[in-house]
Scaffold this motif. Structure first.
Motif, short mmCIF file in Angstrom:
data_model
loop_
_atom_site.label_atom_id
_atom_site.label_comp_id
_atom_site.label_asym_id
_atom_site.label_seq_id
_atom_site.Cartn_x
_atom_site.Cartn_y
_atom_site.Cartn_z
N TYR A 269 4.92 20.96 -18.00
CA TYR A 269 4.17 19.76 -17.57
C TYR A 269 4.05 19.70 -16.05
O TYR A 269 4.08 18.62 -15.47
CB TYR A 269 4.85 18.47 -18.07
N ALA A 270 3.99 20.85 -15.43
CA ALA A 270 4.05 20.90 -13.97
C ALA A 270 3.05 19.96 -13.32
O ALA A 270 3.30 19.42 -12.26
CB ALA A 270 3.83 22.31 -13.49
N HIS A 271 1.93 19.74 -13.95
CA HIS A 271 0.89 18.99 -13.25
C HIS A 271 0.79 17.55 -13.69
O HIS A 271 -0.12 16.84 -13.35
CB HIS A 271 -0.45 19.72 -13.37
N ASP A 272 1.82 17.11 -14.43
CA ASP A 272 1.81 15.72 -14.83
C ASP A 272 2.65 14.90 -13.86
O ASP A 272 3.73 14.43 -14.19
CB ASP A 272 2.36 15.59 -16.25
N TYR A 273 2.17 14.79 -12.62
CA TYR A 273 2.96 14.16 -11.57
C TYR A 273 2.89 12.63 -11.60
O TYR A 273 3.64 11.95 -10.95
CB TYR A 273 2.51 14.64 -10.19
N ARG A 274 1.94 12.08 -12.33
CA ARG A 274 1.78 10.63 -12.42
C ARG A 274 1.91 9.95 -11.05
O ARG A 274 2.76 9.10 -10.84
CB ARG A 274 2.80 10.04 -13.42
N TYR A 275 1.09 10.39 -10.13
CA TYR A 275 1.08 9.77 -8.79
C TYR A 275 0.78 8.29 -8.90
O TYR A 275 -0.07 7.87 -9.68
CB TYR A 275 -0.05 10.37 -7.96
N PHE A 276 1.47 7.50 -8.12
CA PHE A 276 1.03 6.10 -7.94
C PHE A 276 1.46 5.63 -6.56
O PHE A 276 2.37 6.20 -5.96
CB PHE A 276 1.54 5.19 -9.06
N PRO A 277 0.80 4.61 -6.01
CA PRO A 277 1.10 4.17 -4.64
C PRO A 277 2.56 3.76 -4.51
O PRO A 277 3.08 3.06 -5.38
CB PRO A 277 0.18 2.97 -4.44
N GLU A 278 3.21 4.21 -3.45
CA GLU A 278 4.62 3.89 -3.21
C GLU A 278 4.75 2.40 -2.91
O GLU A 278 4.28 1.93 -1.87
CB GLU A 278 5.12 4.73 -2.03
N PRO A 279 5.39 1.65 -3.80
CA PRO A 279 5.44 0.19 -3.60
C PRO A 279 6.36 -0.22 -2.45
O PRO A 279 6.20 -1.32 -1.91
CB PRO A 279 5.97 -0.34 -4.93
N ASP A 280 7.30 0.66 -2.06
CA ASP A 280 8.26 0.29 -1.02
C ASP A 280 7.74 0.49 0.40
O ASP A 280 8.37 0.06 1.35
CB ASP A 280 9.55 1.10 -1.19
N LEU A 281 6.63 1.20 0.55
CA LEU A 281 6.13 1.47 1.90
C LEU A 281 4.74 0.85 2.09
O LEU A 281 3.78 1.28 1.46
CB LEU A 281 6.03 2.99 2.14
N PRO A 282 4.64 -0.15 2.95
CA PRO A 282 3.32 -0.73 3.22
C PRO A 282 2.39 0.33 3.81
O PRO A 282 2.86 1.30 4.42
CB PRO A 282 3.60 -1.82 4.26
N PRO A 283 1.10 0.16 3.63
CA PRO A 283 0.16 1.18 4.14
C PRO A 283 0.13 1.20 5.67
O PRO A 283 0.65 0.30 6.32
CB PRO A 283 -1.19 0.71 3.59
N LEU A 284 -0.48 2.25 6.21
CA LEU A 284 -0.60 2.38 7.66
C LEU A 284 -2.06 2.27 8.05
O LEU A 284 -2.92 2.88 7.41
CB LEU A 284 -0.10 3.76 8.10
N VAL A 285 -2.32 1.52 9.09
CA VAL A 285 -3.66 1.48 9.64
C VAL A 285 -3.60 2.24 10.96
O VAL A 285 -2.93 1.82 11.91
CB VAL A 285 -4.14 0.03 9.85
N LEU A 286 -4.25 3.39 10.99
CA LEU A 286 -4.24 4.23 12.19
C LEU A 286 -5.47 3.86 13.01
O LEU A 286 -6.53 4.46 12.86
CB LEU A 286 -4.24 5.71 11.81
N ASN A 287 -5.32 2.86 13.84
CA ASN A 287 -6.49 2.39 14.60
C ASN A 287 -6.82 3.34 15.75
O ASN A 287 -6.06 4.24 16.09
CB ASN A 287 -6.27 0.96 15.08
N ARG A 288 -7.97 3.11 16.33
CA ARG A 288 -8.48 3.99 17.37
C ARG A 288 -7.51 4.15 18.55
O ARG A 288 -7.31 5.24 19.06
CB ARG A 288 -9.83 3.45 17.87
N GLU A 289 -6.90 3.02 18.95
CA GLU A 289 -5.99 3.09 20.12
C GLU A 289 -4.82 4.04 19.84
O GLU A 289 -4.44 4.84 20.69
CB GLU A 289 -5.42 1.70 20.46
N TRP A 290 -4.29 3.92 18.64
CA TRP A 290 -3.14 4.76 18.28
C TRP A 290 -3.55 6.24 18.28
O TRP A 290 -2.89 7.09 18.87
CB TRP A 290 -2.60 4.33 16.91
#
Lengths: 488, 95
Positions: A269-290
């Protein structure tokens, strides 16, 4: 039928951060006792809260920019689930559909031909624990787990299947490796595993869009291994196709000693990774300044540095290419130029330093399998030797001997010369004595020279050099010989 | 949506759970129930709402790259069902 080879490389590089990707355990695991750089987060205890290492994000942005990637304005982490004991959590925190960088390219040069190789994506994930497999003679096999490496920031760089030969793959890998070292985001040491490469390789009838079965090759631990494994695999697939055998999509492991790849049992079942968004890590907004702040941190990259070496030091493109192929070599070269004291034109001294670095130095580094960073000869010490050559205090032949001694002992050139009596004899009296003796011992060549045979003089010079153990100044020997023979 | 028995066993296997016949029936039922509830939710028109992966309005929460102490090795290994010397010990894993 003619077949075309299609290769895409996937590189994993550990980032050179102090702490791990999602916890603050030390990422410097190399010499740590097993299971000592471990905390509840990387141990996967219930109820813990991982946090994102900012430095790892910034190194990845820098790498993506250097690879001409678009930077995702919105990026996030995802859980990749798989049941293998190299991750204590039962999943790896990786990036699935919003990688930090995507759609870039890297330019490679093979036989003078430039080619842009697409970069699919650059994303961040975490390294896994180290497993040691044990097979006792009298019992069941088992594995030992050291969690220290688990959680070390790992950057994945996925290349497009744009490579058409093992040679192109080698160039791509060397270029990418050098780039990471220039950026100083990874030690990129292939033998220590901080820079790893997997390859996808297939063949297809020339001109057809469809490849035969795609094969993933793993377990290649050096540039040479990647090249050899791909050469082998391209040959194996062609042979199978020509014999009418069916090629299957599979994962194969490279066996270095045998020089072959073998099919690996595929993970169930190597390809049954069942990806889902990591609930413990808020997303990152990589804005232009950064992103722009990261762009301004990019150092001079290999191609720019090469071009500057040609323009500033008047080096050939060939030499400049070799000198800038690694950042350590280029830094060493420029450190020498800053230290040089003798009065030569800048271009000439640059050429001289380049010749020694690419000649004797590279030769000895290769033979002893040493990195230039670990060379016992400092830039200052090399400069001292070059000064002695320029001043005529040591002959070119002796200088090589001295250099070899410096390389193995780290001593100064002057010390070695005194110790071994290798100083060039520029003292007129000392040389004149030897010249007189040589003239007496070789009446026939002397007569020949007097009769107009220029060759005979060369022979006499050779005899003097031999008598002085190569230490006499050849110019002075020439002068004195002519003078004395004519005086006779 | 009713999960097939095969799907239930597949999911259990991925999670390394051994299920008895009775458990497979019971959990199959419960999992199917959960999916059916989501099917209800899917009827809501969300075409004007951007997708989210988070239930809290946080972003850019990062840590400085500074090393903090890890656990002592004895504590790291304390809960391990099996250990050997300085290592966790697990059943052989074949790749």
């Amino acid at each position: 039928m003619n077949y075309e080879t299609i290769i895409g490389l996937e590189v994993h590089a550990q980032l050179r951060t102090r702490s791990k990707m999602y916890c603050r355990c030390s990422a410097d695991y190399a010499s740590a006792p097993p299971n000592t750089h471990v905390c509840p987060v990387c141990l996967g205890m219930p109820g813990v809260l991982p946090t994102i290492n900012q430095q790892a994000i910034e190194y990845t942005i820098m790498t993506a920019l250097a690879l001409n990637c678009a930077i995702s304005e919105y990026t996030k982490f995802d859980r990749k689930n798989y049941p293998y004991p190299d991750l204590m959590k039962g999943y790896q925190i990786s990036q699935y559909d919003a990688p930090i960088g995507h759609h870039g390219w890297l330019t490679i040069e093979t036989d003078g031909q430039k080619k842009q190789v697409g970069i699919t994506r650059v994303h961040l994930e975490e390294d896994v624990a180290k497993l040691l497999h044990r097979t006792p003679a009298d019992g069941e096999a088992y594995s030992l787990v050291d969690v220290n490496r688990s959680g070390v920031p790992l950057m994945e760089i996925v290349g497009e299947p744009d490579l058409r030969s093992p040679e192109e793959a080698r160039h791509y890998l060397i270029k990418l490796h050098s780039l990471l070292q220039y950026l100083d985001v990874s030690t990129a040491n292939m033998e220590e595993g901080s820079f790893r490469c997997d390859a996808n390789i297939s063949i297809r009838p020339e001109g057809k869009p469809e490849s035969l079965a795609k094969v993933e090759v793993k377990n290649m631990n050096s540039f040479r291994a990647v090249y050899r494994a791909l050469e082998y695999e391209a040959r194996r697939q062609r042979k199978a196709a020509e014999e009418g055998k069916k090629l299957v999509q599979e994962t194969r492991g490279w066996l270095e000693e045998k020089g072959v790849t073998i099919a690996q049992r595929s993970k169930e079942y190597a390809h049954d990774y069942r990806y889902f968004p990591e609930p413990d890590l808020p997303p990152l907004v990589l804005n232009r300044e950064w992103v722009e702040a990261m762009r301004s941190k990019l150092p001079e990259l290999p191609e720019a540095r090469r071009n500057r070496f040609v323009a500033e030091y008047d080096l050939s493109l060939y030499d400049a290419n070799l000198l800038t192929s690694s950042r350590a070599m280029a830094d060493y070269f420029e450190a020498c130029l800053r230290k040089k004291s003798y009065r030569l034109s800048a271009a000439k001294s640059a050429k001289m330093v380049a010749n020694w670095l690419l000649g004797e130095s590279s030769r000895l580094l290769n033979v002893t399998n040493t990195e230039i960073n670990d060379s016992k000869i400092s830039p200052g010490q090399l400069c001292q030797l070059l000064d002695l050559i320029e001043a005529g205090s040591i002959s070119a032949t002796s200088a090589k001997q001295v250099f070899a001694e410096m390389f193995s002992t780290g001593k100064d050139a002057t010390d070695i010369m005194t110790q071994k009596g290798l100083s060039q004899i520029s003292d007129t009296h000392e040389v004149a004595d030897t010249v007189s003796r040589v003239i007496i011992a070789n009446p026939q060549p002397v007569a020949d020279y007097k009769a107009g045979k220029e060759q005979a003089l060369k022979f006499l010079v050779g005899q003097v050099m031999k008598a002085t153990g190569g230490r006499a100044d050849p110019k002075l020997v020439n002068e004195l010989l002519k003078k004395k023979v004519e005086e006779e | 949506m009713k999960l097939s028995r095969e799907e239930v066993l597949h999911i259990a296997r991925l999670a390394r759970l051994g299920l008895t016949e009775a458990e497979a029936d019971r959990f199959g039922e419960q999992l199917s129930n959960i999916l059916e509830n989501f099917e209800v939710l899917q009827q809501v028109d969300t075409s004007d709402i951007p997708p989210t992966t988070q239930s809290v309005a946080l972003q850019n929460v990062v840590s400085d790259d500074e090393v903090a102490p890890s656990l002592p090795q004895s504590q790291v290994l304390a809960n391990a069902p099996q250990k050997e010397g300085e290592f966790f010990r697990v059943r052989a894993v074949l790749e």
